[in-house]
Enzyme design. Structure first.
Site, PDB file in Angstrom:
ATOM      1  N   GLU A 179       0.685  -1.165  -0.152  1.00 58.95           N
ATOM      2  CA  GLU A 179       0.145   0.218  -0.006  1.00 58.95           C
ATOM      3  C   GLU A 179       0.746   1.307   0.166  1.00 58.95           C
ATOM      4  O   GLU A 179       0.686   2.009   1.163  1.00 58.95           O
ATOM      5  CB  GLU A 179      -0.790   0.008   1.159  1.00 58.95           C
ATOM      6  CG  GLU A 179      -1.886  -1.019   1.293  1.00 58.95           C
ATOM      7  CD  GLU A 179      -3.177  -1.109   2.254  1.00 58.95           C
ATOM      8  OE1 GLU A 179      -2.863  -0.039   2.838  1.00 58.95           O
ATOM      9  OE2 GLU A 179      -3.966  -1.753   2.357  1.00 58.95           O
TER      10      GLU A 179
ATOM     11  N   GLU B   3      -5.372  -8.427   0.774  1.00 54.39           N
ATOM     12  CA  GLU B   3      -6.231  -8.065   2.101  1.00 54.39           C
ATOM     13  C   GLU B   3      -7.562  -7.729   1.654  1.00 54.39           C
ATOM     14  O   GLU B   3      -7.966  -7.175   0.816  1.00 54.39           O
ATOM     15  CB  GLU B   3      -5.574  -6.665   2.513  1.00 54.39           C
ATOM     16  CG  GLU B   3      -4.291  -7.168   3.369  1.00 54.39           C
ATOM     17  CD  GLU B   3      -3.841  -5.738   4.135  1.00 54.39           C
ATOM     18  OE1 GLU B   3      -4.557  -4.888   4.345  1.00 54.39           O
ATOM     19  OE2 GLU B   3      -2.601  -5.684   4.096  1.00 54.39           O
TER      20      GLU B   3
END
Ligand code: GCO
Length: 457
Positions: A171, A359
């Site tokens: 991320e 995720e």
């Protein structure tokens, strides 16, 4: 309640189910065996940054409970474990001295997974930058990208023979915009110029690391994990639609475009180019090397409207209201179909390799009652999002696996320990782990794999 065995039928036999964690969120032992502070140690020890001034000193004490936690992963019935490696354990000052005991820990982790038949998906950077590197400016400094390349090389030389996959970054949106523009994550900067420097140097670091990994461990599939935002215009007005395109360029394009197209979005360059660091000749070629896979982290959509304010800074948007009033305990709108639309949109826009959902999960804070955690809403969240994942496979998208966030409750960054994402409950006073109702359901699903022709001997 969706029966896990029925849901399993919708996935191919070689689909990989896993669980995910990150080093700083679970390990604790922040001063053990030569580890030095990361920017998250500094940030969480400053008042006013993290809820309740919680920090990572103990976390889930995973560092000291490695074997029992690996047993727990095995008990969860999953085939894959996604974890991150703490740079400050391996090269405590970011550059210079290599710390062997730090490498030994991940050696034990990887061997422990292998001994239990669990595939290893390592992430090299999940936000714990060695604090020493802040002396040079952290991610705003170009030198940090080269320090990261060396760290990647050191890790892969030691572990590369036993990793099933590696991701460079987790991320970058968070470690760039959330950390340098919005001030919510370490180092807590709020400055567009700093953020744009962090953006380019992070992208460069990714590319340099890909190069290093391919050199040292050429057989390990290399990827990048992105929390692509499912950007949705708040209305059908031309202004809001244009706002959504700007938001896409800023939140997704800043990472997807250089990596998968070898260029920065034109809108971003026009609006903010002057504040960017020098993009040196060859940088974009390094950044855009072909990847073997990419990972999507998805939780909730991003609804935006045009910001009419005079002189509003690019991308000049404001949040638009939720469509579904239902949200998880962290306040995020539940909207599973946006995950499917996002994947379709991204494969339309870019030439992407196969993907994993690296995720997905939900925050619900219900506690132990008589030794059990009844977290039905989390179970429902998983079931609904996995149904969308199955639709994507049906529609031909190359989705290879799914990792639940998270194996267990942990340090939820600026929210501290108050926000719980685990399939397993952690009692932070006793460190006792208890598989929640959602965890039992997920185990029943994961245990069905691999199956059929793909069953390994
Ligand atoms: C992330 C994170 C996790 C968070 C999760 C919930 O990559 O954002 O990997 O560290 O805990 O997303 O916010």
């Amino acid at each position: 309640m969706i029966d896990p065995k029925t849901l399993a039928e919708r996935f191919p036999g070689d689909f990989l189910f896993g669980v995910a964690t990150a080093a700083f969120q679970i390990e604790g032992a922040s001063k053990a065996d030569g580890r030095k502070p990361s920017i998250w140690d500094a940030f969480s020890n400053m008042p006013g940054r993290v809820f309740g001034r919680h920090n990572g000193d103990v976390a889930c004490d995973h560092y000291n409970r490695l074997e029992e936690d690996l047993d727990l992963i095995k008990e969860m019935g999953v085939e894959g474990y996604r974890f991150s490696i703490a740079w400050p354990r391996i090269i405590p000052e970011g550059v210079g001295r290599i710390n062997e005991p730090g490498l030994d820990f991940y050696d034990r982790l990887v061997d422990g997974c292998k001994a239990r038949g669990i595939k290893t998906f390592a992430t090299l950077y999940h936000w714990d930058l060695p604090l020493s590197l802040m002396g040079d400016g952290g991610w705003t400094a170009r030198s940090t990208a080269y320090a990261f390349q060396r760290y990647a090389k050191v890790v892969m030389a030691r572990l590369g023979d036993r990793l099933d996959a590696v991701a460079t970054f987790n991320e970058p949106w968070c470690s760039v915009w959330l950390s340098h523009l919005y001030g919510v994550h370490a180092p807590g900067e709020r400055n567009m110029q700093a953020a744009l420097h962090a953006m380019h140097h992070t992208n460069l670091a990714h590319g340099l690391a890909v190069e290093a990994i391919r050199h040292v461990a050429p057989t390990v599939p290399v990827g990048l994990v992105l929390n692509a935002h499912a950007v949705v215009a708040g209305s059908d007005s031309a202004e809001d639609k244009a706002a959504a395109q700007r938001a896409f360029d800023f939140h997704n394009g800043a990472f997807f475009d250089p990596v998968f197209k070898g260029q920065y979005p034109q809108s971003l360059l026009s609006a903010l180019g002057e504040q960017m660091p020098a993009v040196e000749e060859g940088d974009l070629a390094i950044i855009s090397q072909k990847l073997d896979w990419w990972g999507l982290n998805y939780y909730t959509p991003m609804r935006v409207a045009d910001d009419p304010a005079e002189g509003a800074e690019f991308p000049a948007t404001v949040p638009a209201p939720f469509v579904n009033p239902e949200k998880t305990d962290i306040g995020w709108e539940i909207y599973p179909s946006a995950m499917g639309d996002l994947v379709a949109d991204l494969y339309r826009r870019y030439d992407l390799p196969p993907m994993y959902i690296t995720e997905n999960g939900a925050c619900y804070n219900m506690d132990l009652v008589d030794g059990a955690v009844d977290d039905q809403p989390r179970l429902d969240y998983y079931a609904e999002h996995l149904a969308v994942a199955a639709d994507l496979i049906r529609d031909g998208y190359p989705l290879k696996g799914y990792f639940a966030w998270s194996l267990m409750d942990n340090f939820e960054w600026a929210e501290g320990y108050r926000m719980r994402f685990g399939l397993v409950h952690v009692d932070y006073d006793t460190q006792q782990r208890t598989i929640k109702k959602s965890g039992q359901w997920y185990r029943d699903l994961a245990l069905q794999f691999p199956r059929g022709n793909h069953k390994s001997a």
